[in-house]
Motif scaffolding. Structure first.
Motif, short mmCIF file in Angstrom:
data_model
loop_
_atom_site.label_atom_id
_atom_site.label_comp_id
_atom_site.label_asym_id
_atom_site.label_seq_id
_atom_site.Cartn_x
_atom_site.Cartn_y
_atom_site.Cartn_z
N LEU A 88 0.83 -1.20 0.00
CA LEU A 88 0.00 0.00 0.00
C LEU A 88 0.86 1.25 0.00
CD1 LEU A 88 -2.62 -0.89 2.77
CD2 LEU A 88 -2.95 -1.04 0.30
N SER A 89 0.29 2.33 -0.52
CA SER A 89 0.90 3.65 -0.42
C SER A 89 -0.06 4.55 0.33
CB SER A 89 1.19 4.23 -1.81
OG SER A 89 1.60 5.59 -1.70
N THR A 90 0.25 4.80 1.59
CA THR A 90 -0.59 5.74 2.35
C THR A 90 -0.27 7.18 1.96
OG1 THR A 90 1.01 5.59 4.17
CG2 THR A 90 -0.95 4.21 4.31
N LYS A 91 0.93 7.38 1.42
CA LYS A 91 1.30 8.71 0.95
C LYS A 91 0.35 9.18 -0.15
CE LYS A 91 4.99 9.13 -1.67
NZ LYS A 91 6.40 9.21 -2.11
N ALA A 92 -0.10 8.23 -0.99
CA ALA A 92 -0.99 8.58 -2.10
C ALA A 92 -2.34 9.09 -1.60
CB ALA A 92 -1.20 7.37 -3.01
N CYS A 93 -2.70 8.75 -0.36
CA CYS A 93 -4.00 9.14 0.18
C CYS A 93 -3.87 10.21 1.27
CB CYS A 93 -4.72 7.93 0.76
SG CYS A 93 -5.05 6.62 -0.43
N GLU A 94 -2.66 10.64 1.54
CA GLU A 94 -2.41 11.55 2.67
C GLU A 94 -2.96 12.96 2.41
OE1 GLU A 94 1.34 11.99 5.57
OE2 GLU A 94 1.75 12.60 3.51
N ASP A 95 -2.79 13.45 1.19
CA ASP A 95 -3.25 14.80 0.85
C ASP A 95 -4.47 14.66 -0.06
OD1 ASP A 95 -3.55 17.35 -0.49
OD2 ASP A 95 -1.54 17.86 0.21
N GLY A 167 1.13 21.78 -21.98
CA GLY A 167 1.69 20.47 -22.25
C GLY A 167 0.64 19.38 -22.28
N GLU A 168 1.03 18.25 -22.84
CA GLU A 168 0.16 17.08 -22.89
C GLU A 168 0.47 16.18 -21.70
OE1 GLU A 168 0.01 13.14 -25.63
OE2 GLU A 168 -0.35 15.02 -26.71
N VAL A 169 -0.57 15.66 -21.07
CA VAL A 169 -0.40 14.80 -19.90
C VAL A 169 0.05 13.40 -20.36
CG1 VAL A 169 -1.56 13.67 -17.97
CG2 VAL A 169 -2.11 16.05 -18.55
N LEU A 170 1.20 12.96 -19.84
CA LEU A 170 1.68 11.61 -20.10
C LEU A 170 1.12 10.65 -19.08
CD1 LEU A 170 5.43 12.38 -20.92
CD2 LEU A 170 3.51 12.15 -22.51
N VAL A 171 1.13 11.04 -17.82
CA VAL A 171 0.56 10.22 -16.74
C VAL A 171 0.35 11.10 -15.52
CG1 VAL A 171 2.82 9.50 -15.88
CG2 VAL A 171 0.84 8.08 -15.42
N ALA A 172 -0.72 10.82 -14.78
CA ALA A 172 -0.96 11.46 -13.49
C ALA A 172 -0.79 10.37 -12.43
CB ALA A 172 -2.36 12.06 -13.43
N ASP A 173 0.20 10.52 -11.56
CA ASP A 173 0.60 9.47 -10.63
C ASP A 173 0.29 9.91 -9.20
OD1 ASP A 173 1.96 7.64 -9.01
OD2 ASP A 173 3.53 7.33 -10.50
N THR A 174 -0.66 9.25 -8.55
CA THR A 174 -1.02 9.61 -7.19
C THR A 174 0.07 9.24 -6.19
OG1 THR A 174 -2.25 7.52 -7.07
CG2 THR A 174 -3.51 9.51 -7.53
N ARG A 175 0.82 8.17 -6.47
CA ARG A 175 1.92 7.78 -5.57
C ARG A 175 3.02 8.83 -5.57
NH1 ARG A 175 4.97 2.77 -6.83
NH2 ARG A 175 6.17 3.44 -5.02
N GLN A 176 3.36 9.33 -6.74
CA GLN A 176 4.41 10.33 -6.84
C GLN A 176 3.86 11.74 -6.61
OE1 GLN A 176 7.57 9.46 -7.12
NE2 GLN A 176 6.98 7.31 -7.27
N GLY A 177 2.53 11.86 -6.61
CA GLY A 177 1.93 13.18 -6.45
C GLY A 177 2.32 14.10 -7.59
#
Length: 262
Positions: A88-95, A167-177
């Motif tokens: 799990l990544s709790t960081k991805a859900c922290e903010d 710019g064009e979005v390549l990826v939106a990453d919740t883990r990396q924020g």
């Protein structure tokens, strides 16, 4: 012949391997820098863990500074490890505002923002409508290869802080924020302006010499290689004008093989 005893974690692996799902559970202990979690669906098994680097945006010496045994915890599923435990990544859900913003951005969409900082490794961009990032000075990030088709020594030659960019979005990453952006994707590809094909002779300029040959610019932002074997001992130098013939065009790998034309 008896059937092998199934692992009690196998049903969990099948249920929760979907990346991006959110699951909650209870902290049952620590394994060095990892947090061991008993998920709600499996009250008798310590079926998940949070790696230390995915625990929080905060920097701490030990995860016990953030959570304790018996505490409720929520995280985003990354994957199942080799033992079937869910990572799990709790960081991805922290903010929550950041997560909500990232989940609303689709790959391939076009966004606009303001350059906040320029570094040798890339460029941070504050995307219009984003909430403040907990660590970086912008949710958007442009890596070096995605800045421009043109050659440059440092990103500061392409953009500057305060500049508006799209710019064009390549990826939106919740883990990396983070939202990975490409400015180059919205620029005209110089290869589309080449206007020549295999067998054509074109004028060029030697841009640099390497042990295996010479690179020659045959159009703006388009270079090809004349291999040392094709030079046949002919001496060339940077800046020299050279008539060359196109031997091969490898568009997927963006390579052009050239040879002297006479």
């Amino acid at each position: 012949m008896t059937e092998p005893t199934p692992s009690p974690l196998e049903p969990l692996r099948q249920r929760l391997a979907a990346r991006g799902e959110v699951r909650s559970g209870t902290v049952v202990g620590f394994d060095e820098d990892d947090v061991v979690v008993r998920l709600d669906d499996d009250p008798d098994v310590a079926s998940a863990r949070v790696p230390g680097y995915d625990l929080s945006w905060r920097r701490v010496e030990h995860p016990s500074e953030i959570c304790g045994t018996g505490q409720r915890i929520t995280g985003e599923v990354m994957r199942a490890d080799g033992q079937g435990r869910v990572l799990l990544s709790t960081k991805a859900c922290e903010d929550e505002p950041l997560r909500h913003f990232l989940l609303g951005i689709e790959r391939g969409s076009v966004v606009t923002g303001t350059v906040t900082s320029v570094h040798a490794f890339g460029v941070f961009v504050r995307i219009d409508g984003e909430s403040p990032h907990p660590v970086h000075d912008g949710t958007g990030f442009v890596r070096i290869p995605e800045l421009s088709w043109s050659g440059f020594g440092h990103p500061a030659e392409v953009v500057r802080p305060g500049q508006r960019v799209t710019g064009e979005v390549l990826v939106a990453d919740t883990r990396q924020g983070q939202v990975s952006l490409s400015l180059k994707a919205l620029q005209e590809d110089p290869w589309d302006r080449l206007g020549a094909g295999v067998g054509d002779a074109v004028p060029g300029v030697v841009t640099r010499l390497v042990p295996f040959g010479a690179f020659v610019r045959v159009a703006q932002d388009v270079e090809g290689l004349v291999h040392v074997d094709d030079l046949g001992g002919r001496a060339v130098e940077e800046g020299q004008k050279l008539q060359v013939r196109i031997v091969e065009i490898d568009r997927p790998r963006r390579r052009i093989r050239l040879a002297p034309a006479g």
